[in-house]
Design an enzyme around this catalytic site. Structure first.
Site: not given
Ligand code: C5P
Length: 401
Positions: A210, A278, A288, A304-306, A324, A338, A342
């Site tokens: 990203n 995500d 390849k 996984p969501d840290i 953030f 959020k 979270k």
């Protein structure tokens, strides 16, 4: 961990420039790193080679040097220092700083800095006593600059009177005092910061990434370290150097980032700034992918969501967990959602729609969302946002044992 203090020394054009060679040596003997801007006039009195050899670093001289600006612009030069010293400070450099002129590297760095500035003037006695110089010096003092008054005696121009630059020992002791002064409200605390993008392999040569530059997260790590926190920065791939005083752990994927973050626990505060992907490819193949026939379909699986993992950690939850939220619409509503989902304590929400220029840019407009409500912060540079957030974090710990 590298928590070395660093002085940015601006050497102006005056016979007293030779004293700076001794000052650099003494600073380094005291364990303080030195980075030097040698003005054009300064280079008439001491050579870049002697300065570079003593400083153990390259010497910066020209605002418009493409290599210098891409490697280390005037903003970074001044921000990465613990304080800025101008010696010898000529009548001209003092006048420029007093009036906010910025047309070369030295003057732009002085104007761009948010660190303490110390100036050690050196000039002919009449120039020093001239009302214009005295007015400028008074302005600098009013602006919070520390002026080390020149001594009286025989001057290089053959006259006598005030104008001799203070001796290196005297300048060193003012520098050491100022460095010791810096408030360190987070001393003894451990801060964890995640920053940058993650790269998720599709095959050995392709990946999902990203647009995160890592700038905001790096600035936060630097600001926390400046307030005295032992700071661990878990960084995805970026083009940035590790900030001064920060221990950086480099990772690529979300899963690596989670492992490195958990390995760095316990921490008093965690600030999750990373733009963690995500999803990752469900099958990150060992070979390849070949271009034969129809394009392959890419099956994704959730990462996984840290932030959630830290917020809901049952044994080692940091006392303060900050997330953030980068959104392109309904910024506050999504941030509040959020916060609840979270389980973190604060969310720093920002609008990253394309026309805001936040992604990869230098400035940011954020809203601090907590259980108490929403604060709208004014648009500011990413380092100013970082400094403000670090100060708020320090405020929380000032009230904790
Ligand atoms: O859900 P969303 O990605 O918008 O949440 C953003 C916040 O969650 C940021 O603080 C980000 O660092 C964190 N995050 C994380 N791990 C993920 C996804 C997001 O720590 N896998």
């Amino acid at each position: 961990m590298n928590d070395q203090q660093r002085v940015l020394l601006i050497i102006g054009g005056g016979i007293a420039a030779y004293k700076c060679l001794d000052l650099i040596r003494r600073l380094r003997d005291a364990g303080i790193a030195v980075r030097v801007i040698l003005t054009k006039a300064g280079a008439e009195f001491v050579t870049p080679l002697s300065v570079a050899s003593l400083a153990g670093d390259k010497v910066y001289g020209d605002l418009f040097s493409l290599t210098d600006e891409s490697e280390m612009g005037h903003i970074r030069l001044s921000r990465e220092a613990s304080l800025v010293v101008m010696a010898p400070a000529t009548a001209d450099l003092i006048a420029k700083l007093a009036n906010g002129l910025a047309n070369d590297l030295a003057s732009t760095a002085l104007l761009a800095t948010d660190k303490p500035v110390i100036v050690a003037p050196a000039m002919n006695a009449r120039m020093w006593l001239h009302p214009a110089t005295q007015r400028n010096v008074a302005t600098l003092k009013g602006d919070g600059v520390t002026v080390i008054e020149p001594g009286a005696g025989a001057l290089a121009c053959g006259e006598t009177g005030p104008g001799r630059m203070a001796e290196p020992d005297a300048i060193l002791s003012v520098i050491l005092d100022r460095l010791a002064d810096a408030p360190r409200p987070l001393a003894g605390r451990h801060a964890l910061v995640t920053a940058g993008p993650t790269w998720e392999a599709i095959d050995p040569v392709r990946y999902i990434a990203n647009r995160s530059s890592g700038k905001q997260g790096y600035a936060i790590a630097e600001a926390l370290a400046r307030l005295g926190a032992r700071t661990t920065l878990i960084s995805g791939p970026t083009a940035l150097d590790a900030p001064a005083g920060v221990e950086r752990v480099c990772v690529e994927s979300a899963r690596d980032m989670l492992a490195a973050t958990e390995a760095a626990l316990p921490a008093d505060v965690a600030v999750c700034v990373a733009a963690v992907s995500d999803w990752r490819a469900a099958v990150g193949g060992g070979q390849k992918l070949k271009k034969n026939g129809a394009p392959p379909s890419l099956e994704l699986t959730e990462n996984p969501d840290i932030l959630t993992t830290l917020s809901r950690h049952n044994r080692q939850r940091p006392a303060l967990v900050v997330g953030f939220a980068a959104e392109t619409e309904r910024v506050i509503a999504y941030a509040q959602d959020k916060l609840a989902r979270k389980g973190c304590d604060w969310i720093v929400a920002n609008d990253v729609s394309h026309d805001t220029g936040v992604m990869g840019g230098e400035r940011n407009t954020v809203h601090l969302v907590t259980a108490e409500g929403v604060e709208d912060w004014p648009t500011a540079s990413k380092s100013e946002v970082a400094a403000r957030l670090a100060t708020r974090i320090a405020g929380v710990f000032a009230r904790k044992p």
